[in-house]
Design an enzyme around this catalytic site. Structure first.
Site, PDB file in Angstrom:
ATOM      1  N   VAL A  14       0.725  -1.150  -0.141  1.00  0.00           N
ATOM      2  CA  VAL A  14       0.005   0.006  -0.056  1.00  0.00           C
ATOM      3  C   VAL A  14       0.735   1.418   0.033  1.00  0.00           C
ATOM      4  O   VAL A  14       0.750   2.307  -0.920  1.00  0.00           O
ATOM      5  CB  VAL A  14      -0.990  -0.016   1.235  1.00  0.00           C
ATOM      6  N   MET A  15       1.919   1.395   1.001  1.00  0.00           N
ATOM      7  CA  MET A  15       2.660   2.526   1.239  1.00  0.00           C
ATOM      8  C   MET A  15       3.345   2.718  -0.198  1.00  0.00           C
ATOM      9  O   MET A  15       3.586   3.844  -0.865  1.00  0.00           O
ATOM     10  CB  MET A  15       3.532   2.486   2.270  1.00  0.00           C
ATOM     11  N   GLY A  16       4.279   1.334  -0.651  1.00  0.00           N
ATOM     12  CA  GLY A  16       5.041   1.498  -2.049  1.00  0.00           C
ATOM     13  C   GLY A  16       4.377   2.110  -3.213  1.00  0.00           C
ATOM     14  O   GLY A  16       4.708   3.245  -3.766  1.00  0.00           O
ATOM     15  N   ASN A  34       8.746  -5.546  -7.561  1.00  0.00           N
ATOM     16  CA  ASN A  34       8.097  -6.122  -6.324  1.00  0.00           C
ATOM     17  C   ASN A  34       8.523  -7.526  -6.239  1.00  0.00           C
ATOM     18  O   ASN A  34       8.593  -8.223  -7.424  1.00  0.00           O
ATOM     19  CB  ASN A  34       6.667  -5.928  -6.175  1.00  0.00           C
ATOM     20  N   ARG A  35       8.856  -8.138  -5.253  1.00  0.00           N
ATOM     21  CA  ARG A  35       9.108  -9.827  -5.480  1.00  0.00           C
ATOM     22  C   ARG A  35       8.377 -10.682  -6.195  1.00  0.00           C
ATOM     23  O   ARG A  35       8.445 -11.435  -6.935  1.00  0.00           O
ATOM     24  CB  ARG A  35       9.393 -10.368  -3.978  1.00  0.00           C
ATOM     25  N   ASN A 104       8.999   1.093   9.011  1.00  0.00           N
ATOM     26  CA  ASN A 104       9.267   1.408  10.517  1.00  0.00           C
ATOM     27  C   ASN A 104      10.275   0.351  11.056  1.00  0.00           C
ATOM     28  O   ASN A 104      10.060  -0.343  11.857  1.00  0.00           O
ATOM     29  CB  ASN A 104       7.911   0.991  11.230  1.00  0.00           C
ATOM     30  N   SER A 130       5.129   8.823   7.835  1.00  0.00           N
ATOM     31  CA  SER A 130       3.996   8.624   8.486  1.00  0.00           C
ATOM     32  C   SER A 130       2.949   9.383   7.690  1.00  0.00           C
ATOM     33  O   SER A 130       3.279  10.187   6.875  1.00  0.00           O
ATOM     34  CB  SER A 130       3.929   9.191   9.756  1.00  0.00           C
ATOM     35  N   LYS A 184      10.819   8.495  14.214  1.00  0.00           N
ATOM     36  CA  LYS A 184       9.854   7.797  13.626  1.00  0.00           C
ATOM     37  C   LYS A 184       9.133   6.915  14.792  1.00  0.00           C
ATOM     38  O   LYS A 184       7.944   6.984  15.295  1.00  0.00           O
ATOM     39  CB  LYS A 184       9.760   7.081  12.349  1.00  0.00           C
ATOM     40  N   HIS A 187       7.810   9.320  17.199  1.00  0.00           N
ATOM     41  CA  HIS A 187       6.244   9.616  16.835  1.00  0.00           C
ATOM     42  C   HIS A 187       5.316   8.698  17.065  1.00  0.00           C
ATOM     43  O   HIS A 187       4.197   8.990  17.442  1.00  0.00           O
ATOM     44  CB  HIS A 187       6.606   9.941  15.243  1.00  0.00           C
ATOM     45  N   ASN A 188       5.653   7.573  16.988  1.00  0.00           N
ATOM     46  CA  ASN A 188       4.772   6.346  17.159  1.00  0.00           C
ATOM     47  C   ASN A 188       4.241   6.335  18.575  1.00  0.00           C
ATOM     48  O   ASN A 188       3.151   5.953  18.874  1.00  0.00           O
ATOM     49  CB  ASN A 188       5.013   5.039  16.566  1.00  0.00           C
ATOM     50  N   GLU A 191       1.948   8.603  19.307  1.00  0.00           N
ATOM     51  CA  GLU A 191       0.577   8.107  18.669  1.00  0.00           C
ATOM     52  C   GLU A 191      -0.115   7.305  19.567  1.00  0.00           C
ATOM     53  O   GLU A 191      -1.289   7.384  19.911  1.00  0.00           O
ATOM     54  CB  GLU A 191       1.077   7.670  17.303  1.00  0.00           C
ATOM     55  N   HIS A 453      24.385  -0.900  49.103  1.00  0.00           N
ATOM     56  CA  HIS A 453      24.402  -0.299  47.621  1.00  0.00           C
ATOM     57  C   HIS A 453      25.047   1.054  47.687  1.00  0.00           C
ATOM     58  O   HIS A 453      25.096   1.704  46.747  1.00  0.00           O
ATOM     59  CB  HIS A 453      23.330  -0.330  46.899  1.00  0.00           C
TER      60      HIS A 453
HETATM   61  C1  6PG Z   1       2.201   6.157  10.737  1.00  0.00           C
HETATM   62  C2  6PG Z   1       1.608   5.237  11.643  1.00  0.00           C
HETATM   63  C3  6PG Z   1       2.226   3.930  10.978  1.00  0.00           C
HETATM   64  C4  6PG Z   1       1.459   2.623  11.259  1.00  0.00           C
HETATM   65  C5  6PG Z   1       1.788   2.102  12.758  1.00  0.00           C
HETATM   66  C6  6PG Z   1       0.681   1.423  13.423  1.00  0.00           C
HETATM   67  O1  6PG Z   1       2.866   7.033  11.165  1.00  0.00           O
HETATM   68  O2  6PG Z   1       1.837   6.383   9.619  1.00  0.00           O
HETATM   69  O3  6PG Z   1       2.129   5.411  12.944  1.00  0.00           O
HETATM   70  O4  6PG Z   1       3.259   3.710  11.090  1.00  0.00           O
HETATM   71  O5  6PG Z   1       0.037   2.665  11.154  1.00  0.00           O
HETATM   72  O6  6PG Z   1       2.755   1.291  12.617  1.00  0.00           O
HETATM   73  O7  6PG Z   1       1.281   1.070  14.792  1.00  0.00           O
HETATM   74  P1  6PG Z   1       0.602  -0.264  15.439  1.00  0.00           P
HETATM   75  O8  6PG Z   1       0.181  -1.314  14.773  1.00  0.00           O
HETATM   76  O9  6PG Z   1       1.574  -0.581  16.471  1.00  0.00           O
HETATM   77  O10 6PG Z   1      -0.593   0.558  15.996  1.00  0.00           O
END
Ligand code: 6PG
Length: 471
Positions: A14-16, A34-35, A104, A130, A184, A187-188, A191, A453
């Site tokens: 999807v992302m690629g 793609n493989r 990631n 992201s 990143k 960031h997550n 999130e 200690h």
């Molecule tokens: C983003 C998201 C993306 C993904 C996460 C979901 O920044 O676009 O964070 O990287 O949706 O990996 O993470 P979890 O499956 O751990 O919730």
């Protein structure tokens, strides 16, 4: 046909796929591989259209499509698949070629891969991306790290395809080595924290204030128009209106209350523990997901362990305002924790991170984009060496003004028997951080008592031991 593509992309998931389309739409020629050949064929036939996208069905063919020195973006699942791709292209690459991992990946893998490619004179860039499918297609936030000169080479492409806020691209060179993947990861982590905080507000309003999905839609919609304006609040608003196409209910009520995870939140917590930087909101979010997965056990236990189940009896509107204030305060503190971790990591690993740039590129395209990031960016603009976001006069004030909201919400949740772990630890972090004295002297004394200690004295420094108990 050979050596004509500006960039190569491996991995048409999807992302690629969406990134390839995005790059081609901005005038860059893209070579794709793609493989599974079928996926490539399908992409070329159904999606690529007349765009400057060239396909290859062997790695040799793929490599020969690319302009030299080559730039190759890998968009495959983190972990072993990345190593497999690198192993496959490694013998075909030449000195000066650049490999970019846009997945990631764990930053330690990025360090390892960067080192081994550097031995052959190759450049390696770990780049967090992201924004999910939509972001990849229309403008993600991109977090590259590695060698600056390698970044400069692909900078025009990245700046063109990334999201844009007030004319500024949501991509910037972040720092050396694995800085991009580290940013990143954090960031997550943020999130996870914000998602859990929002989930707790939902829980309170659904189970104790007994709001309907329409009412929830309206509350989050109002919140999204003011200081809480953010992508995560925006999608939350929309979620409550989504009908289920299989029943007459709303989809949200047909979804099982168990949250999965790929691991980036947990990585953030583990890292924070290793560096001894407190990120309790993120930790609580990971724990909440873990607890949610024990569904069968929870169902059984709910019949055995009783607690308060009363509904809220006060003024709902006033309490919803408390929740809103509490959420905003907690959001600020969550970003503060994440930024703190980045600061610590930058020192520990020599990344040379510029937190103002991090805040700037998070303002658009990514999952944690929020109006709040404008204030965060400004805070670092005003003081590059800001120790903690809570010490920024504006953000600190925003939290101070809402601490009464947060206390009210936490106290009420406790009384009503509802778990709000992220809010509780966020408040405790705030109270702990603003506390000149903490009871760690007792912890020191205990460690010395049972384990010799040693402890540090307030008047004479470190290294003291006492034969405790002989009074
Ligand atoms: C983003 C998201 C993306 C993904 C996460 C979901 O920044 O676009 O964070 O990287 O949706 O990996 O993470 P979890 O499956 O751990 O919730």
């Amino acid at each position: 046909m050979t050596h004509e593509c500006d960039i190569g992309l491996i991995g048409l998931g999807v992302m690629g796929r969406n990134l390839a389309l995005n790059m081609a739409d901005h005038g860059f020629s893209v070579g794709v591989y793609n493989r599974t050949a079928e996926k490539t064929r399908e992409f070329i036939e159904k999606e690529a259209g007349e765009r400057k996208i060239r396909s290859a069905y062997t790695l040799q063919e793929f490599i020969s499509l690319l302009k030299k020195p080559r730039a190759i973006l890998i968009m495959v699942e983190a972990g072993a698949p990345v190593d497999d791709v690198i192993e496959g292209i490694f013998p075909l690459l030449e000195v000066g070629d650049l490999v970019i991992d846009g997945g990631n990946s764990h930053f330690s893998d990025t360090n390892r891969r960067g080192k081994s490619l550097a031995e052959k004179g190759l450049f390696y860039m770990g780049m967090g991306i992201s924004g999910g499918e939509y972001g990849a297609r229309h403008g993600p936030s991109m977090m590259p790290g590695g060698q600056k000169e390698a970044f400069e080479r692909v900078r025009p492409i990245l700046e063109a395809v990334s999201a844009n806020v007030n004319g500024e691209p949501c991509v910037a060179f972040l720092g050396s080595g694995s800085a991009g993947h580290y940013v990143k990861m954090v960031h997550n982590g943020i999130e996870y924290g914000v998602m859990e905080l929002i989930a707790e507000t939902y829980d309170l309003m659904k189970r104790r204030l007994c709001l309907t999905n329409d009412e929830l839609h309206s509350v989050y919609g109002q919140w999204n128009r003011k200081e809480l304006n953010s992508y995560l609040i925006e999608i939350t608003t929309k979620i409550f209106q989504q009908p289920d196409d299989k029943t007459a209910k709303r989809l949200i009520d047909m979804i099982v209350d168990q949250a999965k995870q790929k691991g980036t939140g947990k990585w953030t917590s583990c890292e924070a523990m290793d560096l001894q930087i407190p990120t309790p909101t993120i930790d609580a979010a990971v724990i909440a997901r873990n607890l949610s997965t024990h569904k069968t056990e929870r169902e059984a236990v709910s019949q055995m362990l009783q607690g308060p189940k009363t509904t809220f009896r006060g003024d709902k509107k006033t309490f919803i305002d408390h929740i809103r204030g509490a959420l905003y305060a907690c959001m600020i503190i969550t970003y503060a924790q994440g930024m703190n971790l980045l600061q610590g990591a930058s020192e520990a690993y020599g990344y040379g991170l510029n937190l103002e740039a991090v805040a700037r590129i998070w303002r658009g395209g990514c999952i944690i984009r929020a109006a709040l990031l404008e204030n965060i960016q400004r805070a670092y603009e005003n003081r590059r060496d800001l120790v903690n976001l809570l010490l920024d006069p504006h953000l600190g004030q925003e939290v101070m003004e809402r601490q009464a909201n947060l206390r009210r919400v936490v106290i009420t949740a406790i009384e009503l028997g509802l778990p709000v772990p992220a809010m509780m630890v966020t408040l405790a972090y705030f109270d702990g951080y603003r506390s000149a004295w903490l009871p760690a002297n007792l912890t020191q004394a205990q460690r010395d008592y049972f384990g010799a200690h040693t402890y540090e004295r307030i008047d004479k420094g470190e290294g003291f031991h006492t034969e405790w108990g002989r009074v």
